[in-house]
Scaffold this active site. Structure first.
Site, PDB file in Angstrom:
ATOM      1  N   TYR A  75       0.543  -1.285   0.182  1.00  0.00           N
ATOM      2  CA  TYR A  75      -0.129   0.284  -0.099  1.00  0.00           C
ATOM      3  C   TYR A  75       0.916   1.396  -0.036  1.00  0.00           C
ATOM      4  O   TYR A  75       0.579   2.742  -0.222  1.00  0.00           O
ATOM      5  CB  TYR A  75      -0.988   0.131   0.805  1.00  0.00           C
ATOM      6  N   GLY A  90     -10.516  -6.196   6.382  1.00  0.00           N
ATOM      7  CA  GLY A  90     -11.160  -6.913   7.217  1.00  0.00           C
ATOM      8  C   GLY A  90     -10.018  -7.491   8.341  1.00  0.00           C
ATOM      9  O   GLY A  90      -9.128  -6.422   7.752  1.00  0.00           O
ATOM     10  N   ASP A  91     -10.168  -7.751   9.263  1.00  0.00           N
ATOM     11  CA  ASP A  91      -9.314  -8.335  10.416  1.00  0.00           C
ATOM     12  C   ASP A  91      -8.672  -9.418   9.618  1.00  0.00           C
ATOM     13  O   ASP A  91      -7.998 -10.374  10.504  1.00  0.00           O
ATOM     14  CB  ASP A  91      -9.857  -8.253  11.999  1.00  0.00           C
ATOM     15  N   ASP A  92      -9.279 -10.062   8.266  1.00  0.00           N
ATOM     16  CA  ASP A  92      -8.013 -11.630   8.291  1.00  0.00           C
ATOM     17  C   ASP A  92      -7.121 -11.018   7.959  1.00  0.00           C
ATOM     18  O   ASP A  92      -6.114 -12.536   7.988  1.00  0.00           O
ATOM     19  CB  ASP A  92      -9.159 -12.192   6.309  1.00  0.00           C
ATOM     20  N   GLN A  98      -0.771 -11.971   4.696  1.00  0.00           N
ATOM     21  CA  GLN A  98      -0.665  -9.857   4.743  1.00  0.00           C
ATOM     22  C   GLN A  98      -0.452  -9.571   6.034  1.00  0.00           C
ATOM     23  O   GLN A  98      -0.332  -8.210   6.243  1.00  0.00           O
ATOM     24  CB  GLN A  98      -2.299 -10.000   4.906  1.00  0.00           C
ATOM     25  N   THR A 122     -16.118 -11.224   7.247  1.00  0.00           N
ATOM     26  CA  THR A 122     -17.425 -11.957   6.695  1.00  0.00           C
ATOM     27  C   THR A 122     -17.032 -12.512   5.877  1.00  0.00           C
ATOM     28  O   THR A 122     -16.718 -12.708   4.568  1.00  0.00           O
ATOM     29  CB  THR A 122     -18.142 -10.837   6.154  1.00  0.00           C
ATOM     30  N   ASP A 203      10.153 -43.136 -25.599  1.00  0.00           N
ATOM     31  CA  ASP A 203      10.203 -41.988 -25.893  1.00  0.00           C
ATOM     32  C   ASP A 203      10.514 -41.779 -26.808  1.00  0.00           C
ATOM     33  O   ASP A 203      11.815 -40.697 -26.854  1.00  0.00           O
ATOM     34  CB  ASP A 203      10.534 -41.097 -24.464  1.00  0.00           C
TER      35      ASP A 203
END
Length: 430
Positions: A75, A90-92, A98, A122, A203
């Site tokens: 950021y 969010g608090d994730d 992260q 959520t 092969d």
């Protein structure tokens, strides 16, 4: 009114997004940041909606004052540009990779007494919804184009071999969490060696293209990732032209053909295999014919150069690869059987002096102490792990068979085997 900043990578909107936006709106004037396709692809799944569509989606929402583009997961740059009073998230991101991004946000906000406000994350059925939408990416016209886009999004792609539907599912679904985010394979490599070996055949291009295409269809039925096909020598030009169009229709993203002629033998045998390299002019004609035959701009023909394998040296490799690009090749694969990447790095440095853009592909089977990050730092754009699933499967299956024979029962192999429930969990629609 205070300025509020919140960033999304969202493909689809759900109640969690709308709720956190409403809370952000109560704090002040909301600016929404949208991560670029490149930023999303660097840590998450391939973006289902392109940047402009995601940007327009948020611009239409009530309570969003403006929408800006955030170029990076970090950021710092966008915060210095906007200097918001409040950042909402969010608090994730309190744990996992992260957490480091979060800490940098806190440190940056301190420069102007900004505030970080976090709300409970959520939980929604988003993953299931995304999984359903992701199936759209298995359609030929959308799958085919993904490899080129990913090459422009990420500095270096990681491809893993698959030789049937089950191994395709392993490549598709395997993910690991790292300090830098979730890692997963970007593409599926369909190797002639593995395809032949799985069928119990040598092969030497003995498995014909019809059988190879059946394998591809088995893999495509249960996966969404781009397919890169090992095309061996490409065969006769007249056959190669037809096969290019067939691969396009199926949704294959790329074919890699090698500059050899005569009976094909595996390159890992090096000069001892009696391999003969094709003439530059003849191989260029094959590349050009394939490019002229394709119907879409998305399909890629990648030329594999065997000069280093055959002891012809860097100058020959450079001469050939530049000629192949001029003939229309969308990328080059430079191969080596050395235990270190030194000759590969030397080639890349020399090649990049004259060609900074053409994708370079490598198969580091013999110099496998080198990381993808190190390879990317030398200008390499795709790393193919070419045969590891079949090589690891064979000794495991052989040990299981030997143990059952030795004991006359299967009890002793319980710990060597996945449960049937786990196997079924890999399969779609179970």
């Amino acid at each position: 009114m205070k300025s509020v900043y919140i960033c999304f990578s969202t493909d689809i909107l759900h109640n969690g997004h709308l709720n956190i936006l409403k809370k952000a709106e109560q704090l002040g004037e909301v600016t929404v940041g949208i991560l670029t396709d490149e930023a999303i692809a660097s840590y998450k799944h391939y973006p289902l909606l392109p940047l402009e569509e995601r940007k327009a989606m948020f611009e239409s929402l009530k309570g969003v004052h403006r929408v800006v583009v955030q170029e990076s997961l970090d950021y710092t740059d966008i915060l210095h540009q906007l200097k918001p009073d409040i950042v909402v998230h969010g608090d994730d991101w309190l744990v996992g990779y992260q957490a480091n991004i979060r800490q940098k946000v806190i440190e940056t906000l301190k420069e102007w007494d900004g505030e970080l406000v976090e709300y409970p994350y959520t939980v929604t059925p988003t993953e299931e919804t995304l999984s359903a939408l992701d199936q759209l990416l298995s359609l030929p016209e959308t799958r085919r184009s993904r490899l080129k886009k990913l090459l422009s999004y990420k500095p270096c792609l990681s491809a893993m071999e698959a030789h049937d539907g089950l191994t395709g599912l392993i490549v598709e679904k395997t993910r690991v969490e790292t300090p830098n985010g979730t890692r997963q394979f970007d593409a599926i490599w369909v190797s002639s060696l593995c395809d032949s070996t799985a069928k119990g055949k040598p092969d030497i291009e003995l498995v014909d293209m019809t059988s190879r295409l059946n394998t591809i269809e088995e893999i495509m039925e249960v996966t969404t990732k781009p397919i890169v096909l090992d095309g061996d020598t490409g065969g006769q030009i007249e056959h190669f032209v037809y096969n290019v169009q067939t691969m396009e229709r199926l949704g294959v993203s790329a074919v890699i053909i090698e500059d050899k002629k005569g009976l094909k033998k595996n390159s890992l045998f090096g000069t001892g295999a009696g391999q003969v390299q094709d003439d530059i002019e003849a191989f260029c004609q094959k590349i050009a014919a394939g490019k002229n035959a394709q119907k879409s701009k998305d399909f890629m023909i990648i030329a594999r150069c065997e000069s280093l394998i055959l002891g012809m040296g860097q100058e020959d490799a450079l001469k050939r690869c530049h000629a192949y690009v001029k003939a229309g090749a969308d990328g080059i694969m430079i191969h080596s059987v050395q235990k270190t990447p030194d000759e590969i790095f030397a080639f890349c440095q020399a090649f990049r002096k004259d060609d900074p853009k053409t994708p370079i592909v490598v198969v580091p089977t013999t110099y496998n102490t080198t990381t993808e990050e190190e390879l990317a730092a030398h200008g390499i754009n795709m790393v193919i792990h070419a045969n590891h699933l079949i090589r690891s499967a064979f000794p495991a299956m052989q040990k299981t068979a030997q143990t059952i024979l030795a004991h006359g029962r299967s009890y002793e192999v319980n710990d060597m085997c996945m449960s049937i429930k786990e196997i079924l969990g890999l399969l779609p629609n179970q």
